[in-house]
Design a protein around this motif. Structure first.
Motif, PDB file in Angstrom:
ATOM      1  N   LYS A   2       0.864  -1.054   0.067  1.00 17.54           N
ATOM      2  CA  LYS A   2       0.112  -0.008   0.052  1.00 17.54           C
ATOM      3  C   LYS A   2       0.923   1.287  -0.002  1.00 17.54           C
ATOM      4  CE  LYS A   2      -4.078   1.814   2.253  1.00 17.54           C
ATOM      5  NZ  LYS A   2      -4.757   2.031   1.134  1.00 17.54           N
ATOM      6  N   GLY A   3       0.494   2.209  -0.803  1.00 14.75           N
ATOM      7  CA  GLY A   3       1.195   3.348  -0.915  1.00 14.75           C
ATOM      8  C   GLY A   3       0.967   4.360   0.040  1.00 14.75           C
ATOM      9  N   ASP A   4       1.105   5.649  -0.286  1.00 14.36           N
ATOM     10  CA  ASP A   4       0.691   6.764   0.536  1.00 14.36           C
ATOM     11  C   ASP A   4       0.373   7.997  -0.544  1.00 14.36           C
ATOM     12  OD1 ASP A   4       3.029   8.175  -0.512  1.00 14.36           O
ATOM     13  OD2 ASP A   4       4.138   7.803   1.526  1.00 14.36           O
ATOM     14  N   ALA A   5      -0.053   9.113  -0.028  1.00 16.16           N
ATOM     15  CA  ALA A   5      -0.431  10.184  -0.924  1.00 16.16           C
ATOM     16  C   ALA A   5       0.509  10.659  -1.978  1.00 16.16           C
ATOM     17  CB  ALA A   5      -0.848  11.521   0.048  1.00 16.16           C
ATOM     18  N   PRO A   8       0.782   6.594  -4.434  1.00 15.23           N
ATOM     19  CA  PRO A   8      -0.329   5.896  -4.372  1.00 15.23           C
ATOM     20  C   PRO A   8      -0.245   4.377  -4.236  1.00 15.23           C
ATOM     21  CG  PRO A   8      -0.945   7.765  -5.671  1.00 15.23           C
ATOM     22  CD  PRO A   8       0.752   7.748  -5.376  1.00 15.23           C
TER      23      PRO A   8
END
Length: 85
Positions: A2-5, A8
């Motif tokens: 899972k990524g972040d802002a 992504p």
């Protein structure tokens, strides 16, 4: 993963984990990353933050992201297109 802002799909993070990744593969991953950013994201700020987070000297993804931060120079148009108003 899972990524972040900023990343992504965690594409940039994964690129740094791939041993022997080529410059061409990094360019392809970079394009996918750019297309997956949410609308309204400041790409330059995101690149700066990702370079600060992951930027390993000598890694091809670092080179691709650094190139992405500098604007492309305007190209001279030659031939018929340059002579038409």
């Amino acid at each position: 993963m899972k990524g972040d802002a900023l990343d992504p799909k965690a594409l940039i993070a994964e690129a740094y984990r791939i041993e022997g990744i080529s410059l061409e593969e990094c360019r392809s991953i970079f394009l996918d990353w750019a297309l997956s950013l949410p609308e309204g994201t400041d790409e330059q700020a995101a690149l700066a933050a990702l370079l600060a987070r992951h930027g390993v000297s000598g890694h091809p993804m670092t080179r691709v992201m650094s190139d992405g931060r500098s604007p492309a120079a305007p190209r001279r148009r030659g031939g018929r297109a340059a002579r038409r108003n």
